[in-house]
Design an enzyme around this catalytic site. Structure first.
Site, short mmCIF file in Angstrom:
data_model
loop_
_atom_site.label_atom_id
_atom_site.label_comp_id
_atom_site.label_asym_id
_atom_site.label_seq_id
_atom_site.Cartn_x
_atom_site.Cartn_y
_atom_site.Cartn_z
N GLY A 96 -9.58 4.49 -5.75
CA GLY A 96 -8.28 3.84 -5.95
C GLY A 96 -7.16 4.41 -5.10
N SER A 112 -2.65 4.77 -14.26
CA SER A 112 -3.62 4.45 -15.31
C SER A 112 -4.01 2.99 -15.44
CB SER A 112 -3.13 4.93 -16.69
OG SER A 112 -3.39 6.31 -16.85
N THR A 113 -3.43 2.09 -14.65
CA THR A 113 -3.70 0.66 -14.85
C THR A 113 -4.89 0.16 -14.04
OG1 THR A 113 -2.22 -0.10 -13.08
CG2 THR A 113 -1.25 0.22 -15.27
N ASP A 169 -5.71 7.20 -5.38
CA ASP A 169 -5.99 8.62 -5.09
C ASP A 169 -6.78 8.73 -3.78
OD1 ASP A 169 -7.61 11.24 -7.11
OD2 ASP A 169 -6.14 11.34 -5.50
N VAL A 174 -8.71 2.03 -12.78
CA VAL A 174 -9.94 2.58 -13.38
C VAL A 174 -9.72 3.07 -14.81
CG1 VAL A 174 -11.44 4.63 -13.19
CG2 VAL A 174 -11.02 3.20 -11.19
N ASP A 178 0.88 -1.16 0.00
CA ASP A 178 0.00 0.00 0.00
C ASP A 178 0.92 1.21 0.00
OD1 ASP A 178 -2.58 1.19 2.29
OD2 ASP A 178 -1.44 2.22 0.74
N ILE A 179 0.91 1.99 -1.06
CA ILE A 179 1.88 3.10 -1.22
C ILE A 179 1.76 4.12 -0.09
CG2 ILE A 179 0.47 4.65 -2.68
CD1 ILE A 179 3.02 4.93 -4.47
N1 APR Z 1 -1.28 1.64 -2.98
C1 APR Z 1 -0.67 1.38 -4.19
N2 APR Z 1 -1.35 1.17 -5.32
C2 APR Z 1 -2.70 1.21 -5.24
C3 APR Z 1 -3.41 1.47 -4.04
C4 APR Z 1 -2.62 1.68 -2.88
N3 APR Z 1 -3.18 1.96 -1.69
N4 APR Z 1 -4.75 1.45 -4.31
C5 APR Z 1 -4.86 1.16 -5.61
N5 APR Z 1 -3.65 1.00 -6.18
C6 APR Z 1 -3.28 0.66 -7.55
C7 APR Z 1 -4.33 -0.03 -8.40
O1 APR Z 1 -4.38 -1.41 -8.07
C8 APR Z 1 -3.77 0.23 -9.78
O2 APR Z 1 -2.76 -0.73 -10.09
O3 APR Z 1 -3.04 1.87 -8.24
C9 APR Z 1 -3.09 1.60 -9.63
C10 APR Z 1 -3.84 2.74 -10.32
O4 APR Z 1 -5.23 2.47 -10.22
P1 APR Z 1 -6.29 3.65 -9.90
O5 APR Z 1 -6.11 4.10 -8.51
O6 APR Z 1 -7.63 3.15 -10.32
O7 APR Z 1 -5.80 4.83 -10.84
P2 APR Z 1 -5.99 5.05 -12.41
O8 APR Z 1 -6.21 3.78 -13.16
O9 APR Z 1 -4.84 5.93 -12.80
O10 APR Z 1 -7.34 5.87 -12.48
C11 APR Z 1 -7.32 7.18 -11.93
O11 APR Z 1 -9.16 6.74 -10.50
O12 APR Z 1 -9.16 6.95 -8.24
C12 APR Z 1 -9.49 7.59 -9.39
O13 APR Z 1 -9.24 9.92 -8.86
C13 APR Z 1 -8.68 8.83 -9.61
O14 APR Z 1 -10.08 9.53 -11.40
C14 APR Z 1 -8.81 8.99 -11.09
C15 APR Z 1 -8.73 7.55 -11.58
#
Ligand code: APR
Length: 171
Positions: A32, A118-119, A34, A121, A10-11
């Protein structure tokens, strides 16, 4: 030459100089990673994000980390895979990584951890995204370097395995 590593974590738990958030163009939070970063950092992060007036896809902006163990957060906005021609999406994702590395260097930060931009949502194919991330690191290192450690922080095992295989095959 930066040390490259992969972790499945978890980052929001990483105690590094800066973590890279996969944000949206509003910079006002979301789901996600974010959502996780905003929850862990606390409301002061959103308050600072409000002053940034958003962020264009492919660009990156820096904030403090507040309640996070990381000192800073770089917010970058990845491409939505379905919204672009393939080569445009790939260029934008490259820019996310390259601009984040530049911002890290400009702020004299040494250890940066990337989430897999981006990987989730945004639907970018994981293998291709990892290849682009490593290409951006390679070009950055060739052109300037100066960052001590780059960590690819994967949340899921699929991304972790992809990055581990790519790093194992680097010369
Ligand atoms: N720590 C590390 N990586 C994470 C965590 C975490 N706590 N939670 C999720 N991830 C990973 C996901 O598994 C994925 O591999 O982060 C990566 C990016 O996924 P998303 O968070 O869905 O981001 P993205 O695909 O770039 O979509 C961005 O989603 O959350 C919304 O506000 C954000 O609208 C934006 C969109």
């Amino acid at each position: 030459m930066a040390t490259l590593s992969v972790t499945q974590d978890d980052i929001t738990t990483l105690s590094v100089d800066v973590i890279v958030n996969a944000a949206n163009s509003s910079l006002l939070g979301g789901g996600g990673v974010d959502g996780a970063i905003h929850r862990a950092a606390g409301p002061a992060l959103l308050a600072e994000c409000r002053t940034l007036e958003g962020c264009a896809t492919g660009e990156a902006k820096l904030t403090k980390g507040y309640n996070l163990p990381a000192r800073y957060v770089i917010h970058t906005v990845g491409p939505i895979w379905a919204d672009h021609r393939e080569e445009t999406a790939e260029r934008l994702l490259f820019n996310c990584y390259f601009n984040s590395l530049n911002l890290c260097l400009k702020n004299h930060l040494e250890v940066i951890a990337f989430s897999n931009i981006s990987t989730g949502v945004y639907g970018f194919p994981k293998q291709r995204a990892a290849e682009i991330a490593l290409k951006a690191v390679e070009v950055f290192e060739e052109e300037q370097g100066g960052i001590k450690e780059i960590i690819f922080c994967c949340f899921d095992i699929e991304n972790k395995n992809i990055y581990e295989a790519l790093l194992a095959n680097r010369t």
